[in-house]
Motif scaffolding. Structure first.
Motif, mmCIF file in Angstrom:
data_model
loop_
_atom_site.group_PDB
_atom_site.id
_atom_site.type_symbol
_atom_site.label_atom_id
_atom_site.label_comp_id
_atom_site.label_asym_id
_atom_site.label_seq_id
_atom_site.Cartn_x
_atom_site.Cartn_y
_atom_site.Cartn_z
ATOM 1 N N ASP A 105 0.855 -1.190 0.000
ATOM 2 C CA ASP A 105 0.000 0.000 0.000
ATOM 3 C C ASP A 105 0.892 1.241 0.000
ATOM 4 O O ASP A 105 1.762 1.372 0.859
ATOM 5 C CB ASP A 105 -0.894 -0.022 1.237
ATOM 6 N N VAL A 106 0.672 2.151 -0.937
ATOM 7 C CA VAL A 106 1.517 3.352 -1.014
ATOM 8 C C VAL A 106 1.034 4.452 -0.077
ATOM 9 O O VAL A 106 1.693 5.485 0.051
ATOM 10 C CB VAL A 106 1.606 3.890 -2.457
ATOM 11 N N SER A 107 -0.075 4.242 0.594
ATOM 12 C CA SER A 107 -0.572 5.241 1.533
ATOM 13 C C SER A 107 0.300 5.261 2.778
ATOM 14 O O SER A 107 1.002 4.294 3.078
ATOM 15 C CB SER A 107 -2.013 4.921 1.934
ATOM 16 N N THR A 108 0.239 6.383 3.493
ATOM 17 C CA THR A 108 0.929 6.460 4.787
ATOM 18 C C THR A 108 -0.103 6.604 5.891
ATOM 19 O O THR A 108 -1.198 7.124 5.664
ATOM 20 C CB THR A 108 1.918 7.629 4.828
ATOM 21 N N TYR A 109 0.266 6.149 7.056
ATOM 22 C CA TYR A 109 -0.646 6.141 8.194
ATOM 23 C C TYR A 109 0.030 6.775 9.386
ATOM 24 O O TYR A 109 1.232 6.648 9.590
ATOM 25 C CB TYR A 109 -1.068 4.701 8.504
ATOM 26 N N ASP A 110 -0.790 7.420 10.203
ATOM 27 C CA ASP A 110 -0.333 8.138 11.382
ATOM 28 C C ASP A 110 -0.396 7.225 12.607
ATOM 29 O O ASP A 110 -1.453 6.640 12.885
ATOM 30 C CB ASP A 110 -1.259 9.336 11.602
ATOM 31 N N TYR A 111 0.705 7.126 13.332
ATOM 32 C CA TYR A 111 0.735 6.324 14.548
ATOM 33 C C TYR A 111 1.206 7.170 15.728
ATOM 34 O O TYR A 111 2.013 8.102 15.564
ATOM 35 C CB TYR A 111 1.656 5.115 14.375
ATOM 36 N N TRP A 112 0.707 6.790 16.913
ATOM 37 C CA TRP A 112 1.041 7.514 18.148
ATOM 38 C C TRP A 112 1.565 6.554 19.201
ATOM 39 O O TRP A 112 1.124 5.404 19.278
ATOM 40 C CB TRP A 112 -0.201 8.206 18.707
ATOM 41 N N GLY A 113 2.481 7.050 20.002
ATOM 42 C CA GLY A 113 2.907 6.311 21.169
ATOM 43 C C GLY A 113 1.925 6.481 22.304
ATOM 44 O O GLY A 113 0.947 7.226 22.202
ATOM 45 N N GLN A 114 2.225 5.810 23.405
ATOM 46 C CA GLN A 114 1.298 5.816 24.546
ATOM 47 C C GLN A 114 1.489 7.040 25.437
ATOM 48 O O GLN A 114 0.652 7.318 26.292
ATOM 49 C CB GLN A 114 1.492 4.535 25.379
#
Length: 122
Positions: A105-114
């Motif tokens: 998948d060429v999309s990017t996704y946002d991730y967060w730490g705790q």
């Protein structure tokens, strides 16, 4: 799919220093922007600093000259060196990463730490 694990928070006196680390792991193909945000009690989450994969950094005016963001792309890790800390820096600090997954998948996704708590006493 992707986990961000922060470390390095704690209690420090005004004028002291702390270094935060955030390591990303999981199904990662590439990480683009990485950043640190913070949220103090009763306030909205705000950007502290972010950095591109190529190393271009951006800072909130309130931390310019005191904080330094850096990253190690080989380790998928971002750091925040915080010097001359002030009581108003007290907040929960969150790591953020813009990730392209290893699934075609060429999309990017946002991730967060705790989040990690930073408390600066006066």
């Amino acid at each position: 799919q992707v986990q961000l694990v922060e470390s390095g928070g704690g209690l420090v006196q005004s004028g002291g220093s702390l270094r935060l680390s955030c390591a990303a792991s999981g199904n990662i193909f590439n990480i683009y922007n990485m950043g640190w945000y913070r949220q103090a009690p009763g306030k909205q989450r705000e950007l502290v600093a972010d950095i591109t994969r190529g190393g271009r950094a951006n800072y909130a005016d309130s931390v310019k000259g005191r904080f330094t963001i850096s990253r190690d792309n080989a380790k998928n890790t971002v750091y925040l060196q915080m010097n001359n800390l002030k009581p108003e820096d007290t907040a929960v600090y969150y790591c953020n990463a813009d990730v392209r997954l290893r699934d075609g998948d060429v999309s990017t996704y946002d991730y967060w730490g705790q989040g990690t708590q930073v408390t600066v006493s006066s």
